[in-house]
Design a protein around this motif. Structure first.
Motif, PDB file in Angstrom:
ATOM      1  N   LYS A  73      -1.318   4.709   0.668  1.00  0.00           N
ATOM      2  CA  LYS A  73      -1.891   4.946   2.002  1.00  0.00           C
ATOM      3  C   LYS A  73      -3.132   5.840   1.900  1.00  0.00           C
ATOM      4  CE  LYS A  73       1.512   2.903   4.307  1.00  0.00           C
ATOM      5  NZ  LYS A  73       2.338   2.477   3.190  1.00  0.00           N
TER       6      LYS A  73
ATOM      7  N   ASP B 247       0.822  -1.221   0.000  1.00  0.00           N
ATOM      8  CA  ASP B 247       0.000   0.000   0.000  1.00  0.00           C
ATOM      9  C   ASP B 247       0.858   1.276   0.000  1.00  0.00           C
ATOM     10  OD1 ASP B 247      -2.164   1.603  -0.063  1.00  0.00           O
ATOM     11  OD2 ASP B 247      -2.641   1.411   2.069  1.00  0.00           O
TER      12      ASP B 247
ATOM     13  N   THR C 141      -6.714   7.478   2.434  1.00  0.00           N
ATOM     14  CA  THR C 141      -7.491   7.840   3.620  1.00  0.00           C
ATOM     15  C   THR C 141      -8.870   8.291   3.190  1.00  0.00           C
ATOM     16  OG1 THR C 141      -6.743  10.123   3.574  1.00  0.00           O
ATOM     17  CG2 THR C 141      -5.414   8.571   4.843  1.00  0.00           C
TER      18      THR C 141
END
Length: 455
Positions: A100, A97, A102
């Motif tokens: 990352k 990943d 969000t």
């Protein structure tokens, strides 16, 4: 620091600054183009992989295996697919990943439809993807290794080229500055050769067109003024020492003769009269030498103003007649004066008066009737004064030498003098940018014609 070095450094710095600015422009323009191109490539690759997943029903695990094992540039990007509720649908390598993602990132993509940014040496793109009537969020990240390699190569090439160019420019600048300032070096060498013993030397004026030539011309003009001034002082000292010797020797001889034995009152009076005559001659000689020295000054050191020639001539006539009761000077105008400017010139009143007095005195001195005629005339650009007499005239062989200092012609037996007056007149007239001519015939008379530019 020498001017040559300053010019070299300035030239090098200026060109180097321009080249650095150009290199930076090229570098950053290429880098921006590379990024934009790679963002579009990542976007397109992500869509291609999403289509493989949704349209061809390729198994997710199969795509993950392809991603992890393939060296193909097409599949080097890491892609993730989310629904609008931030639920992961597909990820090439969830355990890694790189992006990352969000919730705030997903919201931002939903709001802007597409975002692009960099993180950890990766270029990352996130965009809204619609398939089968549903909206998905796709993120993709990759490192542009080929593009960065090309960018590094471009950077190396530019730095190498800049350093090489700056060195070449410095060498060329030093060469050309030396060539450009060579006339200055030659000028310095020429100047160093000029001393008080060879003031007649002049510096090379080159092509006479550029600034160095202007400097050389100006310097030569200064040397001309210095040489005239130096020669005038040298001649003055030489002349005064030579001319003063004779009357002083005569005075000393007369005093020695008078002191040799006691004499009567009449004899002493006779000696005193002789001394008085010698002293008067000495005064006239000194005055002539001082006037000659003043006339030899540079024009810039002499005060000039607008003066009327007729007034100067009248003053000169008055002074001569006052000192010499038997002299006659007739002053007249050849034609009526229409404008005062026609007989006004820009000059020094004292020197002009000295010149005209000398010419008038000579005319009366060498005429049997002790008279001379002064006629004033004018033309468009000059005023003319003719001073003529009916005297003994000047021999033809003496006319060419008449303006030579201390030269006395064959007529010297007719009147006393020191040969200063004519050279003094000539210098004064030329000092006023005028000309003086002489015409004479033995036993018939002499005419001096003076031409002066009027205001």
């Amino acid at each position: 620091m020498k001017i040559r070095n300053k010019l070299t450094l300035l030239f090098t710095a200026m060109i180097a600054a321009l080249m650095i600015a150009f290199a930076l422009f090229v570098y950053y323009t290429y880098d921006q183009y590379r990024k934009d191109e790679y963002y579009r490539r990542i976007h397109q690759q992500a869509i291609t992989k999403a289509n493989l997943l949704f349209d061809t029903k390729v198994d997710s695990s199969t795509l993950q295996v392809i991603y992890k094992s393939s060296n193909d540039v097409l599949f080097q990007d890491e892609m993730a697919i989310y629904d609008t509720d931030f639920n992961l649908i597909y990820h090439d390598a969830a355990e890694i990943d790189k992006v990352k993602e969000t919730r705030s990132m997903i919201d931002e993509i939903l709001k802007k439809k597409e975002i692009m940014f960099e993180a950890n040496n990766l270029q990352i793109v996130g965009f809204l993807y619609t398939h089968g009537g549903k909206n998905y969020i796709i993120t993709a990240a990759a490192k542009d290794k080929p593009g960065l390699a090309k960018l590094a190569n471009l950077r190396f090439t530019l730095i190498t080229a800049l350093i090489s160019a700056i060195v070449i420019i410095f060498i060329a600048g030093r060469f050309f500055s030396k060539q450009a300032l060579q006339p200055v070096s030659n000028l310095v060498d020429n100047v160093n050769e000029i001393t008080v013993t060879n003031l007649d030397l002049r510096v090379n004026e080159g092509n006479g067109k550029d600034e160095i030539a202007e400097l050389a011309v100006t310097f030569n003009q200064m040397l001309n003024r210095l040489e005239r001034s130096f020669n005038a002082q040298k001649d003055f000292v030489s002349n005064i020492s030579h001319e003063l010797r004779t009357p002083l020797a005569a005075m000393i001889g007369e005093l020695d003769l008078a002191a040799a034995k006691d004499r009567s009152e009449e004899e002493y009076k006779h000696v005193i009269n002789l001394l008085r005559n010698d002293a008067q001659k000495l005064v006239r000689l000194i005055n002539g030498l001082l006037n000659l020295a003043k006339a030899n000054y540079d024009e810039i050191n002499i005060t000039l103003r607008d003066v009327r020639l007729d007034e100067i001539l009248l003053d000169a006539r008055h002074d001569i007649i006052t000192s010499n009761k038997d002299y006659k000077i007739n002053l007249s105008f050849e034609k009526e004066i229409e404008n005062d400017d026609f007989i006004s010139i820009h000059g020094n009143e004292y020197l002009l008066k000295v010149a005209f007095m000398n010419l008038m005195e000579n005319g009366c001195k060498f005429s049997g009737d002790k008279s001379c005629n002064v006629i004033i005339n004018y033309y468009k650009d000059k005023t003319v004064v003719r001073i003529s007499d009916n005297g003994i005239g000047i021999a033809e062989e003496d006319i060419s030498k008449i303006f030579t200092p201390f030269y006395r012609g064959k007529n010297k037996k007719y009147a006393e003098g020191y040969g200063i007056g004519m050279s003094l007149c000539n210098r004064i007239i030329h000092l006023h940018k005028g000309e003086i001519y002489v015409s004479s015939e033995v036993n018939k008379g002499t005419t001096f014609t003076i031409e002066l530019p009027h205001v």
